[in-house]
Design an enzyme around this catalytic site. Structure first.
Site, PDB file in Angstrom:
ATOM      1  CD  GLU A 363      -3.293  -1.024   1.710  1.00 34.31           C
ATOM      2  OE1 GLU A 363      -3.700   0.102   2.032  1.00 34.31           O
ATOM      3  OE2 GLU A 363      -3.894  -2.071   1.996  1.00 34.31           O
TER       4      GLU A 363
HETATM    5  C1  LIG Z   1       2.523  -9.699   0.232  1.00 28.38           C
HETATM    6  C2  LIG Z   1       2.115  -8.600  -0.697  1.00 28.38           C
HETATM    7  C3  LIG Z   1       0.771  -8.287  -0.843  1.00 28.38           C
HETATM    8  C4  LIG Z   1       0.365  -7.290  -1.733  1.00 28.38           C
HETATM    9  N1  LIG Z   1      -0.960  -7.025  -1.921  1.00 28.38           N
HETATM   10  C5  LIG Z   1      -1.347  -6.191  -2.922  1.00 28.38           C
HETATM   11  C6  LIG Z   1      -2.726  -6.047  -3.264  1.00 28.38           C
HETATM   12  O1  LIG Z   1      -3.612  -6.624  -2.645  1.00 28.38           O
HETATM   13  N2  LIG Z   1      -3.039  -5.245  -4.317  1.00 28.38           N
HETATM   14  C7  LIG Z   1      -2.102  -4.581  -5.039  1.00 28.38           C
HETATM   15  O2  LIG Z   1      -2.464  -3.885  -6.002  1.00 28.38           O
HETATM   16  N3  LIG Z   1      -0.782  -4.693  -4.736  1.00 28.38           N
HETATM   17  C8  LIG Z   1      -0.387  -5.481  -3.699  1.00 28.38           C
HETATM   18  N4  LIG Z   1       0.946  -5.612  -3.392  1.00 28.38           N
HETATM   19  C9  LIG Z   1       1.928  -4.863  -4.145  1.00 28.38           C
HETATM   20  C10 LIG Z   1       2.654  -3.777  -3.342  1.00 28.38           C
HETATM   21  O3  LIG Z   1       1.789  -2.692  -3.130  1.00 28.38           O
HETATM   22  C11 LIG Z   1       3.911  -3.407  -4.131  1.00 28.38           C
HETATM   23  O4  LIG Z   1       4.806  -4.500  -3.980  1.00 28.38           O
HETATM   24  C12 LIG Z   1       4.537  -2.131  -3.654  1.00 28.38           C
HETATM   25  O5  LIG Z   1       3.746  -1.032  -3.994  1.00 28.38           O
HETATM   26  C13 LIG Z   1       5.937  -1.909  -4.235  1.00 28.38           C
HETATM   27  O6  LIG Z   1       5.984  -2.155  -5.606  1.00 28.38           O
HETATM   28  P1  LIG Z   1       7.135  -3.108  -6.183  1.00 28.38           P
HETATM   29  O7  LIG Z   1       7.093  -4.381  -5.410  1.00 28.38           O
HETATM   30  O8  LIG Z   1       6.955  -3.213  -7.648  1.00 28.38           O
HETATM   31  O9  LIG Z   1       8.491  -2.392  -5.834  1.00 28.38           O
HETATM   32  P2  LIG Z   1       9.201  -1.234  -6.694  1.00 28.38           P
HETATM   33  O10 LIG Z   1       8.233  -0.168  -7.014  1.00 28.38           O
HETATM   34  O11 LIG Z   1       9.958  -1.859  -7.809  1.00 28.38           O
HETATM   35  O12 LIG Z   1      10.225  -0.662  -5.630  1.00 28.38           O
HETATM   36  C14 LIG Z   1      11.477  -1.260  -5.355  1.00 28.38           C
HETATM   37  C15 LIG Z   1      12.231  -0.349  -4.366  1.00 28.38           C
HETATM   38  O13 LIG Z   1      12.473   0.925  -4.977  1.00 28.38           O
HETATM   39  C16 LIG Z   1      11.928   1.954  -4.188  1.00 28.38           C
HETATM   40  N5  LIG Z   1      11.438   3.015  -5.052  1.00 28.38           N
HETATM   41  C17 LIG Z   1      10.641   2.899  -6.149  1.00 28.38           C
HETATM   42  N6  LIG Z   1      10.400   4.106  -6.681  1.00 28.38           N
HETATM   43  C18 LIG Z   1      11.043   5.006  -5.901  1.00 28.38           C
HETATM   44  C19 LIG Z   1      11.177   6.428  -5.925  1.00 28.38           C
HETATM   45  N7  LIG Z   1      10.563   7.183  -6.834  1.00 28.38           N
HETATM   46  N8  LIG Z   1      11.922   7.013  -4.956  1.00 28.38           N
HETATM   47  C20 LIG Z   1      12.527   6.277  -4.007  1.00 28.38           C
HETATM   48  N9  LIG Z   1      12.451   4.926  -3.934  1.00 28.38           N
HETATM   49  C21 LIG Z   1      11.715   4.314  -4.868  1.00 28.38           C
HETATM   50  C22 LIG Z   1      10.803   1.303  -3.377  1.00 28.38           C
HETATM   51  O14 LIG Z   1      10.490   2.021  -2.214  1.00 28.38           O
HETATM   52  C23 LIG Z   1      11.399  -0.067  -3.099  1.00 28.38           C
HETATM   53  O15 LIG Z   1      12.258   0.028  -1.993  1.00 28.38           O
HETATM   54  C24 LIG Z   1       1.357  -6.567  -2.468  1.00 28.38           C
HETATM   55  C25 LIG Z   1       2.712  -6.872  -2.285  1.00 28.38           C
HETATM   56  C26 LIG Z   1       3.101  -7.873  -1.428  1.00 28.38           C
HETATM   57  C27 LIG Z   1       4.563  -8.191  -1.302  1.00 28.38           C
END
Ligand SMILES: Cc1cc2nc3c(=O)[nH]c(=O)nc-3n(C[C@H](O)[C@H](O)[C@H](O)COP(=O)(O)OP(=O)(O)OC[C@H]3O[C@@H](n4cnc5c(N)ncnc54)[C@H](O)[C@@H]3O)c2cc1C
Length: 385
Positions: A363
Protein backbone atom coordinates in the site's frame (compact mmCIF):
# COMPACT_ATOMS: atom_id res chain seq x y z
CA UNK A 1 -4.08 5.06 27.69
CA UNK A 2 -7.80 5.64 27.61
CA UNK A 3 -8.94 6.60 24.11
CA UNK A 4 -12.57 6.95 25.22
CA UNK A 5 -14.16 4.58 22.77
CA UNK A 6 -17.93 4.32 22.61
CA UNK A 7 -19.68 1.21 23.85
CA UNK A 8 -19.88 -0.34 20.40
CA UNK A 9 -16.13 0.07 19.88
CA UNK A 10 -15.35 -1.37 23.29
CA UNK A 11 -17.43 -4.44 22.47
CA UNK A 12 -15.76 -4.74 19.09
CA UNK A 13 -12.32 -4.70 20.74
CA UNK A 14 -13.40 -7.33 23.26
CA UNK A 15 -14.85 -9.51 20.53
CA UNK A 16 -11.67 -9.31 18.38
CA UNK A 17 -9.48 -9.93 21.45
CA UNK A 18 -11.52 -12.99 22.40
CA UNK A 19 -11.31 -14.40 18.87
CA UNK A 20 -7.58 -13.66 18.82
CA UNK A 21 -6.99 -15.48 22.11
CA UNK A 22 -9.38 -18.38 21.61
CA UNK A 23 -9.23 -19.03 17.87
CA UNK A 24 -6.02 -17.56 16.44
CA UNK A 25 -3.28 -17.81 19.06
CA UNK A 26 -3.08 -21.59 19.10
CA UNK A 27 -3.12 -22.07 15.32
CA UNK A 28 -1.06 -19.08 14.10
CA UNK A 29 2.18 -21.06 13.95
CA UNK A 30 0.53 -23.91 12.04
CA UNK A 31 -0.97 -21.56 9.42
CA UNK A 32 2.39 -19.85 9.14
CA UNK A 33 4.17 -23.16 8.59
CA UNK A 34 1.67 -24.54 6.12
CA UNK A 35 0.89 -21.28 4.34
CA UNK A 36 -2.79 -22.14 3.99
CA UNK A 37 -5.76 -19.80 4.01
CA UNK A 38 -7.67 -19.74 7.35
CA UNK A 39 -11.21 -20.40 6.07
CA UNK A 40 -12.41 -21.68 9.46
CA UNK A 41 -11.36 -18.43 11.17
CA UNK A 42 -12.78 -16.32 8.33
CA UNK A 43 -16.14 -17.90 9.20
CA UNK A 44 -15.73 -16.74 12.79
CA UNK A 45 -14.86 -13.21 11.56
CA UNK A 46 -18.01 -13.23 9.43
CA UNK A 47 -20.18 -14.30 12.39
CA UNK A 48 -18.65 -11.49 14.46
CA UNK A 49 -19.65 -9.00 11.74
CA UNK A 50 -16.08 -7.87 11.02
CA UNK A 51 -16.54 -7.80 7.24
CA UNK A 52 -19.45 -5.38 7.52
CA UNK A 53 -17.82 -2.83 9.81
CA UNK A 54 -17.30 -0.03 7.30
CA UNK A 55 -20.22 -0.91 5.00
CA UNK A 56 -23.27 1.36 5.37
CA UNK A 57 -26.25 -0.12 7.23
CA UNK A 58 -28.56 0.31 4.23
CA UNK A 59 -26.36 -2.24 2.39
CA UNK A 60 -26.28 -4.72 5.24
CA UNK A 61 -23.21 -3.47 7.07
CA UNK A 62 -22.64 -2.11 10.56
CA UNK A 63 -22.34 1.45 9.26
CA UNK A 64 -19.21 2.18 11.25
CA UNK A 65 -15.96 3.59 9.95
CA UNK A 66 -12.20 3.37 9.57
CA UNK A 67 -11.51 3.60 13.31
CA UNK A 68 -13.63 0.53 14.12
CA UNK A 69 -11.92 -1.42 11.36
CA UNK A 70 -8.55 -0.30 12.71
CA UNK A 71 -9.43 -1.45 16.23
CA UNK A 72 -10.38 -4.93 15.02
CA UNK A 73 -7.32 -5.22 12.74
CA UNK A 74 -5.03 -4.19 15.58
CA UNK A 75 -6.47 -6.73 18.02
CA UNK A 76 -6.41 -9.61 15.53
CA UNK A 77 -2.86 -8.75 14.42
CA UNK A 78 -1.61 -9.11 18.00
CA UNK A 79 -2.15 -12.81 17.45
CA UNK A 80 -1.45 -13.16 13.71
CA UNK A 81 -0.87 -10.39 11.19
CA UNK A 82 -1.52 -12.81 8.32
CA UNK A 83 -4.87 -14.11 9.51
CA UNK A 84 -6.01 -10.57 10.37
CA UNK A 85 -5.33 -9.56 6.79
CA UNK A 86 -8.39 -11.47 5.53
CA UNK A 87 -10.48 -8.68 7.09
CA UNK A 88 -8.23 -5.74 6.18
CA UNK A 89 -7.68 -6.85 2.55
CA UNK A 90 -11.40 -7.43 2.05
CA UNK A 91 -11.97 -3.90 3.31
CA UNK A 92 -9.35 -2.72 0.78
CA UNK A 93 -11.24 -4.44 -2.04
CA UNK A 94 -14.58 -3.15 -0.73
CA UNK A 95 -13.67 0.53 -0.17
CA UNK A 96 -13.80 1.43 -3.91
CA UNK A 97 -17.41 0.19 -3.98
CA UNK A 98 -18.35 1.98 -0.75
CA UNK A 99 -16.63 5.20 -1.80
CA UNK A 100 -17.32 5.45 -5.53
CA UNK A 101 -19.81 2.84 -6.80
CA UNK A 102 -23.39 3.65 -7.78
CA UNK A 103 -26.42 2.49 -5.81
CA UNK A 104 -27.10 -0.47 -8.09
CA UNK A 105 -23.52 -1.76 -7.72
CA UNK A 106 -23.66 -1.26 -3.97
CA UNK A 107 -26.91 -3.24 -3.75
CA UNK A 108 -25.42 -6.01 -5.87
CA UNK A 109 -22.16 -6.51 -3.96
CA UNK A 110 -22.14 -4.96 -0.51
CA UNK A 111 -24.69 -7.16 1.32
CA UNK A 112 -22.77 -10.37 0.54
CA UNK A 113 -19.45 -8.70 1.42
CA UNK A 114 -20.88 -7.36 4.68
CA UNK A 115 -21.98 -10.84 5.70
CA UNK A 116 -18.61 -12.33 4.80
CA UNK A 117 -20.30 -14.61 2.27
CA UNK A 118 -17.59 -13.57 -0.14
CA UNK A 119 -14.24 -11.83 0.22
CA UNK A 120 -12.83 -9.06 -1.96
CA UNK A 121 -9.40 -8.07 -3.28
CA UNK A 122 -7.85 -4.98 -4.84
CA UNK A 123 -5.84 -5.22 -8.05
CA UNK A 124 -3.53 -2.34 -8.89
CA UNK A 125 0.06 -3.69 -8.95
CA UNK A 126 1.57 -5.16 -12.12
CA UNK A 127 4.96 -6.73 -12.85
CA UNK A 128 6.34 -3.45 -14.21
CA UNK A 129 4.10 -1.08 -12.25
CA UNK A 130 4.60 -1.22 -8.48
CA UNK A 131 5.49 2.10 -6.91
CA UNK A 132 4.96 3.65 -10.34
CA UNK A 133 1.29 2.68 -10.32
CA UNK A 134 0.54 5.26 -13.01
CA UNK A 135 2.35 3.10 -15.56
CA UNK A 136 -0.06 0.15 -15.46
CA UNK A 137 -0.42 -1.69 -18.74
CA UNK A 138 -3.58 -3.75 -18.19
CA UNK A 139 -5.84 -2.58 -20.97
CA UNK A 140 -9.65 -2.29 -21.02
CA UNK A 141 -11.28 -1.73 -24.40
CA UNK A 142 -15.01 -1.18 -24.73
CA UNK A 143 -16.85 -3.50 -27.12
CA UNK A 144 -20.60 -2.95 -27.04
CA UNK A 145 -21.92 -3.67 -23.56
CA UNK A 146 -18.60 -5.11 -22.31
CA UNK A 147 -15.07 -4.06 -21.58
CA UNK A 148 -12.39 -6.50 -22.74
CA UNK A 149 -9.53 -6.64 -20.25
CA UNK A 150 -6.03 -7.88 -21.08
CA UNK A 151 -3.05 -7.91 -18.73
CA UNK A 152 -2.11 -9.19 -15.30
CA UNK A 153 -2.02 -8.00 -11.71
CA UNK A 154 0.57 -9.42 -9.33
CA UNK A 155 0.83 -9.83 -5.56
CA UNK A 156 -2.91 -9.51 -5.01
CA UNK A 157 -3.88 -10.16 -1.39
CA UNK A 158 -6.84 -12.52 -1.01
CA UNK A 159 -6.10 -13.63 -4.61
CA UNK A 160 -7.86 -16.95 -5.15
CA UNK A 161 -9.84 -16.64 -1.91
CA UNK A 162 -11.88 -13.60 -2.93
CA UNK A 163 -14.84 -13.78 -5.27
CA UNK A 164 -14.60 -10.19 -6.51
CA UNK A 165 -11.73 -7.84 -7.26
CA UNK A 166 -11.66 -4.12 -7.89
CA UNK A 167 -9.22 -3.83 -10.74
CA UNK A 168 -7.61 -0.70 -12.17
CA UNK A 169 -7.07 -0.88 -15.94
CA UNK A 170 -6.24 1.51 -18.70
CA UNK A 171 -9.08 2.69 -20.93
CA UNK A 172 -7.05 5.49 -22.51
CA UNK A 173 -3.31 4.77 -22.43
CA UNK A 174 -2.33 8.14 -23.88
CA UNK A 175 -3.68 9.93 -20.83
CA UNK A 176 -1.49 8.43 -18.06
CA UNK A 177 -3.21 8.31 -14.69
CA UNK A 178 -6.25 10.10 -16.19
CA UNK A 179 -6.69 7.20 -18.58
CA UNK A 180 -7.23 4.56 -15.86
CA UNK A 181 -10.64 3.17 -14.90
CA UNK A 182 -11.87 0.92 -12.09
CA UNK A 183 -13.81 -2.32 -12.62
CA UNK A 184 -15.45 -4.91 -10.44
CA UNK A 185 -14.28 -8.26 -11.78
CA UNK A 186 -15.99 -11.40 -10.55
CA UNK A 187 -14.42 -14.81 -10.30
CA UNK A 188 -15.83 -16.86 -13.19
CA UNK A 189 -16.09 -14.00 -15.69
CA UNK A 190 -14.90 -15.29 -19.09
CA UNK A 191 -11.16 -14.72 -19.62
CA UNK A 192 -10.34 -14.25 -15.90
CA UNK A 193 -8.03 -16.77 -14.24
CA UNK A 194 -5.49 -17.00 -11.44
CA UNK A 195 -1.74 -17.18 -12.01
CA UNK A 196 1.21 -17.63 -9.69
CA UNK A 197 0.56 -18.07 -6.00
CA UNK A 198 3.36 -16.51 -3.95
CA UNK A 199 5.41 -18.30 -1.28
CA UNK A 200 6.15 -15.53 1.19
CA UNK A 201 8.53 -14.60 4.03
CA UNK A 202 5.69 -13.60 6.35
CA UNK A 203 1.92 -13.15 6.61
CA UNK A 204 1.84 -16.69 5.28
CA UNK A 205 -1.78 -17.31 6.27
CA UNK A 206 -2.75 -14.66 3.73
CA UNK A 207 -2.88 -15.73 0.10
CA UNK A 208 -1.12 -13.56 -2.46
CA UNK A 209 -1.79 -14.37 -6.08
CA UNK A 210 -1.60 -13.17 -9.66
CA UNK A 211 -4.80 -12.22 -11.51
CA UNK A 212 -4.70 -12.94 -15.26
CA UNK A 213 -6.98 -11.27 -17.81
CA UNK A 214 -7.06 -12.75 -21.31
CA UNK A 215 -9.81 -11.12 -23.32
CA UNK A 216 -11.70 -11.00 -20.04
CA UNK A 217 -15.27 -9.81 -20.54
CA UNK A 218 -16.50 -7.38 -17.91
CA UNK A 219 -20.00 -5.90 -18.29
CA UNK A 220 -20.08 -2.13 -18.75
CA UNK A 221 -22.21 -1.80 -15.61
CA UNK A 222 -19.23 -3.12 -13.59
CA UNK A 223 -17.21 0.03 -14.10
CA UNK A 224 -16.91 2.06 -10.90
CA UNK A 225 -17.40 5.73 -11.61
CA UNK A 226 -16.63 6.93 -15.11
CA UNK A 227 -13.85 6.24 -17.60
CA UNK A 228 -10.68 7.99 -16.46
CA UNK A 229 -11.63 8.01 -12.77
CA UNK A 230 -9.84 4.78 -11.86
CA UNK A 231 -6.72 6.31 -10.44
CA UNK A 232 -8.73 8.70 -8.32
CA UNK A 233 -10.79 5.74 -7.03
CA UNK A 234 -7.54 3.90 -6.20
CA UNK A 235 -5.98 6.86 -4.39
CA UNK A 236 -9.13 7.58 -2.35
CA UNK A 237 -9.24 3.90 -1.45
CA UNK A 238 -5.62 3.83 -0.31
CA UNK A 239 -6.07 6.96 1.79
CA UNK A 240 -8.80 5.11 3.69
CA UNK A 241 -7.08 1.74 3.86
CA UNK A 242 -3.58 2.80 4.95
CA UNK A 243 -4.61 3.26 8.60
CA UNK A 244 -5.60 -0.43 8.35
CA UNK A 245 -2.06 -1.44 7.35
CA UNK A 246 -0.81 0.79 10.14
CA UNK A 247 -3.14 -1.03 12.54
CA UNK A 248 -1.86 -4.38 11.32
CA UNK A 249 1.70 -3.15 12.03
CA UNK A 250 0.62 -1.82 15.42
CA UNK A 251 -0.98 -5.11 16.40
CA UNK A 252 2.10 -7.06 15.31
CA UNK A 253 4.31 -4.71 17.36
CA UNK A 254 2.06 -5.01 20.41
CA UNK A 255 1.97 -8.79 20.10
CA UNK A 256 5.79 -8.90 19.99
CA UNK A 257 6.05 -6.58 23.01
CA UNK A 258 3.61 -8.78 24.96
CA UNK A 259 5.81 -11.81 24.25
CA UNK A 260 9.04 -9.94 25.04
CA UNK A 261 7.73 -8.69 28.39
CA UNK A 262 6.67 -12.15 29.48
CA UNK A 263 9.94 -13.71 28.34
CA UNK A 264 12.04 -11.00 30.04
CA UNK A 265 10.12 -11.61 33.27
CA UNK A 266 10.71 -15.35 33.28
CA UNK A 267 14.15 -15.80 31.66
CA UNK A 268 16.96 -15.86 34.22
CA UNK A 269 20.65 -15.12 33.67
CA UNK A 270 23.30 -14.17 36.22
CA UNK A 271 20.91 -15.27 38.97
CA UNK A 272 18.08 -12.90 38.15
CA UNK A 273 15.38 -12.41 35.59
CA UNK A 274 16.66 -10.46 32.58
CA UNK A 275 13.93 -7.81 33.06
CA UNK A 276 16.05 -6.59 36.00
CA UNK A 277 18.79 -5.47 33.58
CA UNK A 278 18.55 -1.83 32.63
CA UNK A 279 19.60 -2.57 29.04
CA UNK A 280 16.50 -4.76 28.67
CA UNK A 281 14.27 -2.28 30.52
CA UNK A 282 15.29 0.58 28.21
CA UNK A 283 14.59 -1.56 25.17
CA UNK A 284 11.13 -2.41 26.53
CA UNK A 285 10.49 1.23 27.41
CA UNK A 286 11.36 2.39 23.89
CA UNK A 287 9.22 -0.35 22.35
CA UNK A 288 6.20 0.63 24.46
CA UNK A 289 6.70 4.36 23.77
CA UNK A 290 6.94 3.91 20.00
CA UNK A 291 3.87 1.66 20.01
CA UNK A 292 1.78 4.16 21.97
CA UNK A 293 2.84 7.06 19.73
CA UNK A 294 1.89 5.03 16.64
CA UNK A 295 -1.44 4.08 18.21
CA UNK A 296 -2.32 7.69 19.04
CA UNK A 297 -1.53 8.81 15.48
CA UNK A 298 -3.47 5.97 13.84
CA UNK A 299 -6.56 6.61 15.97
CA UNK A 300 -6.37 10.36 15.33
CA UNK A 301 -6.07 9.90 11.55
CA UNK A 302 -8.89 7.34 11.54
CA UNK A 303 -11.15 9.70 13.49
CA UNK A 304 -10.32 12.43 10.96
CA UNK A 305 -11.29 10.15 8.09
CA UNK A 306 -14.52 9.16 9.80
CA UNK A 307 -15.35 12.82 10.38
CA UNK A 308 -15.24 13.29 6.60
CA UNK A 309 -11.85 14.97 6.26
CA UNK A 310 -10.90 14.87 2.57
CA UNK A 311 -7.22 15.77 2.21
CA UNK A 312 -5.69 13.01 4.25
CA UNK A 313 -3.00 11.58 1.96
CA UNK A 314 -0.25 13.06 4.13
CA UNK A 315 -1.69 11.94 7.49
CA UNK A 316 -2.74 8.54 6.21
CA UNK A 317 0.83 8.04 4.88
CA UNK A 318 2.32 9.27 8.15
CA UNK A 319 0.50 6.73 10.28
CA UNK A 320 1.46 3.87 7.95
CA UNK A 321 5.14 4.93 7.87
CA UNK A 322 5.31 5.45 11.62
CA UNK A 323 3.54 2.25 12.64
CA UNK A 324 5.32 0.00 10.15
CA UNK A 325 8.80 1.33 11.01
CA UNK A 326 7.86 0.88 14.66
CA UNK A 327 6.71 -2.68 14.01
CA UNK A 328 10.00 -3.55 12.32
CA UNK A 329 12.07 -2.04 15.13
CA UNK A 330 9.95 -3.47 17.93
CA UNK A 331 9.79 -7.00 16.50
CA UNK A 332 13.57 -6.99 15.88
CA UNK A 333 14.16 -5.89 19.47
CA UNK A 334 11.72 -8.52 20.71
CA UNK A 335 13.81 -11.19 18.98
CA UNK A 336 16.88 -9.64 20.64
CA UNK A 337 15.26 -9.92 24.08
CA UNK A 338 14.61 -13.61 23.43
CA UNK A 339 18.33 -14.05 22.61
CA UNK A 340 19.14 -17.23 20.66
CA UNK A 341 15.70 -18.66 21.37
CA UNK A 342 14.16 -15.72 19.53
CA UNK A 343 15.90 -16.86 16.37
CA UNK A 344 14.34 -20.31 16.54
CA UNK A 345 11.04 -21.28 14.98
CA UNK A 346 10.13 -23.13 18.18
CA UNK A 347 9.39 -19.71 19.69
CA UNK A 348 6.64 -17.46 18.34
CA UNK A 349 8.56 -14.18 18.22
CA UNK A 350 10.51 -14.57 14.94
CA UNK A 351 7.19 -14.84 13.05
CA UNK A 352 6.27 -11.36 14.26
CA UNK A 353 9.48 -10.01 12.75
CA UNK A 354 8.77 -11.70 9.41
CA UNK A 355 5.15 -10.53 9.44
CA UNK A 356 6.15 -6.95 10.28
CA UNK A 357 8.32 -6.49 7.18
CA UNK A 358 5.46 -6.38 4.68
CA UNK A 359 3.86 -3.41 6.39
CA UNK A 360 6.79 -1.25 5.23
CA UNK A 361 6.24 -2.41 1.65
CA UNK A 362 2.62 -2.68 0.60
CA UNK A 363 0.00 0.00 0.00
CA UNK A 364 2.87 2.30 -0.90
CA UNK A 365 6.42 1.57 0.23
CA UNK A 366 7.62 3.78 3.05
CA UNK A 367 9.98 5.51 0.59
CA UNK A 368 7.05 6.46 -1.63
CA UNK A 369 4.92 7.54 1.33
CA UNK A 370 7.74 9.73 2.63
CA UNK A 371 7.67 11.39 -0.79
CA UNK A 372 3.90 11.92 -0.43
CA UNK A 373 4.43 13.49 3.00
CA UNK A 374 7.32 15.68 1.80
CA UNK A 375 5.39 16.86 -1.28
CA UNK A 376 2.52 17.88 0.94
CA UNK A 377 4.90 19.83 3.19
CA UNK A 378 6.38 21.58 0.15
CA UNK A 379 2.90 22.46 -1.15
CA UNK A 380 2.02 23.94 2.24
CA UNK A 381 5.24 25.97 2.16
CA UNK A 382 4.37 27.34 -1.27
CA UNK A 383 0.89 28.27 -0.04
CA UNK A 384 2.27 30.30 2.84
CA UNK A 385 5.11 31.90 0.88
C1 LIG B 1 2.52 -9.70 0.23
C2 LIG B 1 2.11 -8.60 -0.70
C3 LIG B 1 0.77 -8.29 -0.84
C4 LIG B 1 0.36 -7.29 -1.73
N1 LIG B 1 -0.96 -7.02 -1.92
C5 LIG B 1 -1.35 -6.19 -2.92
C6 LIG B 1 -2.73 -6.05 -3.26
O1 LIG B 1 -3.61 -6.62 -2.65
N2 LIG B 1 -3.04 -5.24 -4.32
C7 LIG B 1 -2.10 -4.58 -5.04
O2 LIG B 1 -2.46 -3.88 -6.00
N3 LIG B 1 -0.78 -4.69 -4.74
C8 LIG B 1 -0.39 -5.48 -3.70
N4 LIG B 1 0.95 -5.61 -3.39
C9 LIG B 1 1.93 -4.86 -4.14
C10 LIG B 1 2.65 -3.78 -3.34
O3 LIG B 1 1.79 -2.69 -3.13
C11 LIG B 1 3.91 -3.41 -4.13
O4 LIG B 1 4.81 -4.50 -3.98
C12 LIG B 1 4.54 -2.13 -3.65
O5 LIG B 1 3.75 -1.03 -3.99
C13 LIG B 1 5.94 -1.91 -4.23
O6 LIG B 1 5.98 -2.15 -5.61
P1 LIG B 1 7.13 -3.11 -6.18
O7 LIG B 1 7.09 -4.38 -5.41
O8 LIG B 1 6.96 -3.21 -7.65
O9 LIG B 1 8.49 -2.39 -5.83
P2 LIG B 1 9.20 -1.23 -6.69
O10 LIG B 1 8.23 -0.17 -7.01
O11 LIG B 1 9.96 -1.86 -7.81
O12 LIG B 1 10.22 -0.66 -5.63
C14 LIG B 1 11.48 -1.26 -5.35
C15 LIG B 1 12.23 -0.35 -4.37
O13 LIG B 1 12.47 0.92 -4.98
C16 LIG B 1 11.93 1.95 -4.19
N5 LIG B 1 11.44 3.01 -5.05
C17 LIG B 1 10.64 2.90 -6.15
N6 LIG B 1 10.40 4.11 -6.68
C18 LIG B 1 11.04 5.01 -5.90
C19 LIG B 1 11.18 6.43 -5.93
N7 LIG B 1 10.56 7.18 -6.83
N8 LIG B 1 11.92 7.01 -4.96
C20 LIG B 1 12.53 6.28 -4.01
N9 LIG B 1 12.45 4.93 -3.93
C21 LIG B 1 11.71 4.31 -4.87
C22 LIG B 1 10.80 1.30 -3.38
O14 LIG B 1 10.49 2.02 -2.21
C23 LIG B 1 11.40 -0.07 -3.10
O15 LIG B 1 12.26 0.03 -1.99
C24 LIG B 1 1.36 -6.57 -2.47
C25 LIG B 1 2.71 -6.87 -2.28
C26 LIG B 1 3.10 -7.87 -1.43
C27 LIG B 1 4.56 -8.19 -1.30
Amino acid sequence: MNYYFDEFQQELIQSARRIGRERIKAVAAQYDREGTFPWDIVKVFAEAGFFGISIPEEYGGLGRGVLDLVLVTEELSRYCGGIALAVAATALGTFPIVISANDEQKKRYLPALAEGKMLAGFGLTEPSAGSDAGSIKTRAVRKGDRYILNGNKVFITNGGAAKIYTVIANTDPGKGTRGASAFIVEEGMPGFSYGKEEDKMGIRASCTRELVFEDCEVPVENMIGREGEGFMVAMKTLDKSRPGVAAQALGIAQGALDLALEYARTREQFGQSIIQFQAIQFMLADMATQIEASRALIYAVSRNLDAGEKNVAKESSMCKVMASDTAMKVTTDAVQIFGGYGYMRDYPVEKFMRDAKITQIYEGTNQILRMVIARSLIRQLAKHA
